[in-house]
Motif scaffolding. Sequence first.
Motif, PDB file in Angstrom:
ATOM      1  N   PRO A  76      10.902   5.882  -2.502  1.00 48.34           N
ATOM      2  CA  PRO A  76      10.878   4.432  -2.757  1.00 48.34           C
ATOM      3  C   PRO A  76       9.461   3.886  -2.930  1.00 48.34           C
ATOM      4  CG  PRO A  76      12.405   4.952  -0.978  1.00 48.34           C
ATOM      5  CD  PRO A  76      11.655   6.204  -1.267  1.00 48.34           C
ATOM      6  N   VAL A  77       8.525   4.374  -2.123  1.00 47.16           N
ATOM      7  CA  VAL A  77       7.141   3.900  -2.220  1.00 47.16           C
ATOM      8  C   VAL A  77       6.489   4.414  -3.502  1.00 47.16           C
ATOM      9  CG1 VAL A  77       4.940   3.728  -1.004  1.00 47.16           C
ATOM     10  CG2 VAL A  77       7.053   3.981   0.301  1.00 47.16           C
ATOM     11  N   THR A  78       6.750   5.670  -3.846  1.00 52.69           N
ATOM     12  CA  THR A  78       6.189   6.248  -5.074  1.00 52.69           C
ATOM     13  C   THR A  78       6.647   5.461  -6.295  1.00 52.69           C
ATOM     14  OG1 THR A  78       6.346   8.424  -4.013  1.00 52.69           O
ATOM     15  CG2 THR A  78       5.890   8.392  -6.365  1.00 52.69           C
ATOM     16  N   LEU A  79       7.925   5.141  -6.341  1.00 53.36           N
ATOM     17  CA  LEU A  79       8.473   4.385  -7.469  1.00 53.36           C
ATOM     18  C   LEU A  79       7.833   3.005  -7.559  1.00 53.36           C
ATOM     19  CD1 LEU A  79      10.560   4.499  -9.737  1.00 53.36           C
ATOM     20  CD2 LEU A  79      12.250   3.606  -8.152  1.00 53.36           C
ATOM     21  N   LYS A  80       7.617   2.383  -6.428  1.00 51.72           N
ATOM     22  CA  LYS A  80       6.999   1.055  -6.397  1.00 51.72           C
ATOM     23  C   LYS A  80       5.560   1.114  -6.937  1.00 51.72           C
ATOM     24  CE  LYS A  80       6.156  -2.783  -3.188  1.00 51.72           C
ATOM     25  NZ  LYS A  80       4.708  -2.925  -3.374  1.00 51.72           N
ATOM     26  N   CYS A  81       4.800   2.110  -6.509  1.00 53.34           N
ATOM     27  CA  CYS A  81       3.405   2.237  -6.958  1.00 53.34           C
ATOM     28  C   CYS A  81       3.322   2.544  -8.454  1.00 53.34           C
ATOM     29  CB  CYS A  81       2.695   3.336  -6.168  1.00 53.34           C
ATOM     30  SG  CYS A  81       2.437   2.957  -4.424  1.00 53.34           S
TER      31      CYS A  81
END
Length: 528
Positions: free
Chosen positions: A388-393
């Motif tokens: 989820p964090v990777t996709l956001k970045c």
Amino acid sequence: MIVDAEGVKASNGYDLAHETQTDIMDSSGSLANKLRNIVVRNLQLILIIVGVVCGFIIGLPLNSHVQSSNYDVEERRRIVILVGFVGEVFVRLLKLLIIPLIITSIVLAVASLDTKTTGKLGRRTFTYYLSTTVIAVIIGVILVLSIRPGDTAVQHEKSQASHVDALDSILDMIRNIFPDNLVETTFRSSQTSYKDDVTSLYNISIPDRNIRGSVENLTKFLENNLYDPWSVNETSLDVRVIKKNSRKVWAKIEKTDRMNVLGIITCSIVFGIALSKLGPEGKPVKELLEVCLKIVMMLINAVMWVCPFGICSLITANLVEMENIAKTFESLAYFIVTAIAGTAIQGMIVYPTIYFISTRKNPLRYLFNMQAAAYTAFGTSSSAATLPVTLKCVKELNNVDSRVAHFVLPIGATVNMDGTALYEAVACIFVAQLNGYHFGIGKILITVLSSSAASVGAAAIPSAGLVTLIMVLEAAGLPTSDVGLLYSVDWFMDRLRTVCNVIGDAIGCVVIEKFSRKDLHDDEYSPL
């Protein structure tokens, strides 16, 4: 013009000294506003960095206190649980979002493209991940053969490792790609388990009543009736015997309590292709999925505020749990340095070089925007939990096409394990050096191939690489009992290789977007 001792005044009475002072005040105010804006924009990242630093600051002295005090094993375990509780909650929140994120993102990404474009994206994704994995393994092999950490390592007490079979691992992966129950994929996956004692194999359904109730008769039956476990007949069993080093190992295909991400990805891709072929009829479903994806991203943004506390808790708990940090790292110092050097080369040289060659842009800005994902990967040591964090970045900070990000990242979090592949190659040859084995070109090729294959089959969970390492050791004909000595440092190495895996996924997005730009431009529909 009137000139006096206090300053120079214009004919209209305007004080130039006052003007200069006002400009300085405006300049300082503007600088303060800029600094405040920078802090506000990067507040989450700053807090995450503070969380990582605090984890080490708190963990190291707490480790010294806990290990030197008269706490028994149960009390130490309770302290570790309490210290790591916030981190456990944080990881649970991230894992909670994995299934809705993967399903909505992949279905939308595939549905927004035609079948031809989806096929091209898939081929480019596969080519990129395969290429970077092979490069990582080759780097690991070169470093471990040059540094030779096994010649200087301190011998440890050996432990009996579990049996792992290369063929079974490949077949398990294929089984998980084609699940038999869509709902079950969200919490279970197929895996072949091995037991030395037949009595520990439960739920054995044997139609022959004459051998029920007797372990001796059951053992004799299994020994004397080898069969094809995939044949369908009334007398076949789901248990088979494997001869391993003059001992019998009982193998049985079981369901493990672990999410089958490969199965979810397969079903999502197929559903997305079917939705794409529906055309205008499928528009309501697409709109519904878009809303669902927006909701998931809002929840991810909310969970990110827990990230600094969660990472601090996870790092502290892992440090407290170690019995002797200095001694552990000292005994395996050369091995750790070799693995870290390989991971650093892959993450800081190979990936930026690929990025620069593909885009002709400075990779430092792109990598800087991936800091939140990198720190989260270090804290959780799980590519899936970091997704989820990777996709956001990738989407919000680096402005990568959402269709590419939603398609490439979930697949990468599951199959792209460059850091794991490098680590397993280094560990395999390290064990060979530790035991005095000479590795020729044939053994090195086997190590390269088996490490690459094993990394693809590794689950995106903490310490999964340590399990598949057994398969690599067996493929190279090395003793698996030395895996135990790597366990003491695996928690730390696992975090570093997870960071490498996540950065590789992120770089893959922009590279694949670059080569797919024409195909993406031809598609009018673009979600979100």
